[in-house]
Design an enzyme around this catalytic site. Structure first.
Site, PDB file in Angstrom:
ATOM      1  NE  ARG A  21       3.961  16.540  -6.600  1.00  0.00           N
ATOM      2  CZ  ARG A  21       3.310  15.424  -6.991  1.00  0.00           C
ATOM      3  NH1 ARG A  21       3.274  14.437  -6.069  1.00  0.00           N
ATOM      4  NH2 ARG A  21       3.274  15.141  -8.139  1.00  0.00           N
ATOM      5  CG  ASP A  50       0.468  12.256  -3.003  1.00  0.00           C
ATOM      6  OD1 ASP A  50       1.267  13.281  -2.996  1.00  0.00           O
ATOM      7  OD2 ASP A  50       0.633  11.450  -3.959  1.00  0.00           O
ATOM      8  CG  ASP A  57       2.238   8.628  -2.090  1.00  0.00           C
ATOM      9  OD1 ASP A  57       3.333   9.008  -2.864  1.00  0.00           O
ATOM     10  OD2 ASP A  57       1.042   8.473  -2.761  1.00  0.00           O
ATOM     11  CG  ASP A  99       4.663   9.731  -6.036  1.00  0.00           C
ATOM     12  OD1 ASP A  99       4.998  10.389  -7.245  1.00  0.00           O
ATOM     13  OD2 ASP A  99       3.486   9.840  -5.762  1.00  0.00           O
TER      14      ASP A  99
END
Length: 697
Positions: free
Chosen positions: A257, A210, A184, A206
């Site tokens: 997301r 997050d 990330d 990814d």
């Protein structure tokens, strides 16, 4: 030079209808490198050049410099868990880092630090996430702070961390919906009081952000999250305790997301811009998603082209008001219970939803300058005016008055007028600025008419190409601003002369900033050189014009011409033929980068090359380089825009384009190489500047 030769984590469940691609075939690379420039553009040059393709930042908070001593807003500003808001490393030592070792050393230290990232730092190994300790501000120096191939991790209990003004990019490992690499840009597991602000996050393996395992008192603001499968995931917990503010972010070409918000006690989303471009390989699955037992307030955001723009689980609460939905389809949901009032936690001001696209596009991402709490030596100003009202009557007289070995900047403020003189700033006089004080670049003109073959007055021979320069800048840190530097040598009247090259401006220094100027000539207008073959010479030209016809941008410097106009000019006899660049780059160095600019002029179609390789003195060890990207090319550019020079093939050197447009642009072929998206990611302005942030100070 002669005219014709030179001697030369898991993925949360998706709403129905979600789609995934197994590979990425197009990654847009948005670049917005901007120094703090106040001057506007002149309408045209004398040669009819049109404006560069840039838009000044609006006079709003979005355009303000990012300060290293600022504290957070939103939930990150709330006093809780023993922490009084979020202020990062304020009060600790300010350090500047340019290497991975130094970044990791200070980011993981126990004491507070303000860490200024002043270079593109590549993570080793790829995917590495530095484990940031509490009480840190990690902030990019202007637009030069890049984290490449990895990111940051904030573990359980880490608190009071600010990550600002950085570009974090390119850990992508070749799989679009990557479930094997948890690489990330920023990952938080159980952290609190974190502010993520004014960053550019893209192309990771990814997710981009997050926020996991009860991370709370988090504010995410004014970021660009772009060109990635998973933008911003929140959750990975059965608890419903986190408080999060998300405002003024640009979610652009991100599939899922956006964010996915799972089990968040108070999620306040406002004034975000979510944009899905039509006809690309990236198609949004959903926009703002309230999952689990999330309690979300969504205000005055703008959704453009998204599928399922607002989605909630039956167990979640989602109250939306004031948003705009343009070209959206699918689920657009609200309701599910009684909401909370964000103003009972902190103060904030809403922008009108209709204004959000322009506001966020202009203001999100890294800013061009940081106003850190540091003290620099005061600048000295010397004045020049032809009418006797200044301290000096000529520019060279003012240069002569600058003390050798000076460390503070000296600004030579030049009144409007035409100064027919030769100006030389020697290497012993650094940090000298020539600045016109008139209303436009054309108001102050420094001009002379020497050519390479012009004989020196002392009888010692001709000036030579470099010696012909009207202005020669050899002192590091040289700047020129708001003026014209020209060479008006008359080629038509000197066809019997050997050596018709006539330089307007020669730089042979490092950290040269050319800001809002015009350089005008015919052959060899702008010589961007270095002090020696083994010396670095970085040049950044912005909001400017370069006018000429033959090899009129040439030399061995690592130079960026950004948001400018390159004007093609007819030859002395009225014919149209020429070459824009002639790089003479040393192996292992960056050459010329023409970025976000326009190439045009009143010349015939298909008559100009973008460049050719200058192996100065026949030096085969050189590796000339020109990249032209994200620019508009007129019909004057040849379909095969590169050509050989003095027996050296351009195909053996480094010449390429990327995402150009206009009638002179073309598709990839053996005669017209185009960078891949991956290759282009390594040829950005910051890669050229190598940690230097051009500024007027």
């Amino acid at each position: 030079m002669t005219a014709e030769r030179r001697t030369a984590q898991h993925t949360p469940h998706m709403p129905a209808g979600s789609s995934h691609r197994s590979r990425r075939t197009r990654l847009g690379v948005a670049i917005a490198v901007s120094t703090a420039l106040a001057a506007g553009f002149a309408a045209t040059t004398a040669n009819g050049a049109t404006e560069p393709r840039n838009t000044p930042y609006p006079a709003s908070s979005a355009a303000s410099p990012v300060r290293a001593d600022e504290a957070a807003d939103g939930f990150a500003s709330v006093d809780a868990l023993g922490q009084d808001g979020t202020y990062g490393g304020r009060g600790g030592e300010t350090v500047t880092v340019r290497t991975l070792a130094d970044l990791e050393k200070y980011a993981t230290a126990t004491q507070p630090y303000v860490i200024v990232v002043a270079a593109a730092i590549t993570m080793d190994p790829k995917g590495k996430e530095i484990k940031v300790a509490s009480d840190k501000t990690i902030i990019g120096s202007g637009t030069s702070g890049h984290i490449v191939g990895g990111g940051f991790f904030l573990g359980q209990g880490v608190h009071n961390v600010i990550i600002r003004n950085l570009t974090i990019r390119d850990s992508y490992a070749g799989t679009w919906n990557d479930k094997e690499h948890d690489w990330d840009a920023i990952q938080m597991d159980g952290a609190h009081h974190v502010w993520i602000d004014h960053n550019d996050l893209r192309n990771m393996a990814d997710g981009l952000i997050d926020s996991r395992k009860d991370t709370t008192y988090l504010t995410v603001s004014w970021n660009r999250l772009q060109h990635d499968n998973k933008a911003f995931g929140i959750g990975w917990t059965e608890n419903t305790t986190a408080d999060i503010t998300i405002h003024h972010n640009w979610f652009h070409e991100t599939e899922q997301r956006n964010p996915s918000t799972d089990n968040v006690a108070h999620a306040h989303l406002y004034n975000n811009f979510l944009q899905d471009d039509p006809g690309t390989d990236i198609t949004s699955s959903y926009g703002n998603y309230a999952r689990g037992h999330t309690n979300m307030v969504l205000e005055n955001s703008y959704f453009d082209g998204l599928n399922n723009p607002v989605t909630r689980d039956s167990t979640a609460t989602l109250v939306q008001r004031g948003s705009v939905f343009a070209g959206t389809s699918g689920r657009n949901e609200s309701g599910g219970g009684t909401s909370f009032d964000p103003r009972s936690y902190y103060a904030y001001t809403l922008d009108a939803a209709a204004d959000v696209p322009a506001l966020v596009k202009a203001g999100a991402g890294p800013r061009s300058s940081i106003a850190a709490a540091t003290t620099t030596a005061a600048a000295t100003t010397l004045t020049v005016a032809k009418d006797g009202s200044g301290q000096y009557g000529s520019v060279q007289a003012a240069v002569n008055a600058v003390p050798a070995g000076n460390t503070a900047r000296t600004v030579i403020a030049i009144a409007p007028g035409t100064y027919r003189e030769l100006v030389k700033i020697p290497s012993t006089k650094q940090n000298v600025t020539l600045q016109g004080t008139g209303p436009s670049r054309k108001s102050t003109v420094i001009v002379y008419d020497n050519a390479s073959g012009t004989q020196k007055p002392d009888g010692s021979g001709p000036y030579g190409t470099g010696g012909s320069a009207t202005v020669a800048a050899e002192g590091d840190g040289f700047q020129a601003r708001n003026l014209t530097i020209a060479n008006d040598f008359d080629e038509a009247s000197h066809q019997d002369m050997s050596g018709l090259q006539a330089v307007a401006l020669r730089t042979a220094a490092d950290k040269v900033f050319l800001d809002s100027i015009i350089t005008e000539g015919d052959q060899d207008t702008l010589l961007l050189d270095t002090a020696a073959k083994d010396r670095l010479g970085r040049v950044y030209m912005k909001n400017s014009y370069v006018v000429g016809n033959v090899d009129f941008i040439f030399g061995r410097a690592s130079a960026v011409i950004d948001a400018s106009v390159i004007t093609l000019k007819k030859r002395w006899n009225g014919s149209s033929a020429g070459y824009v660049t002639a790089p003479s780059t040393a192996a292992g160095r960056k050459g010329f980068l023409i970025n976000n600019s326009t190439v045009n002029g009143d010349v015939s179609a298909a008559t100009f090359y973008l460049g050719r390789p200058w192996h100065a003195g026949g030096d085969a060890t050189l590796d000339p380089m020109t990249t032209v990207r994200d620019s508009t090319l007129s019909a004057a550019i040849r379909p095969a825009p590169w050509t050989d020079m003095s027996g050296f093939s351009w195909k053996d050197d480094r010449f390429a384009e990327y995402r150009n447009d206009g009638p002179g642009a073309g598709t990839a072929s053996g005669d017209r190489p185009q960078l891949s998206d991956t290759g282009a990611a390594g040829q950005e302005v910051a890669d050229w500047l190598e940690g230097w942030t051009p500024s007027a100070s």
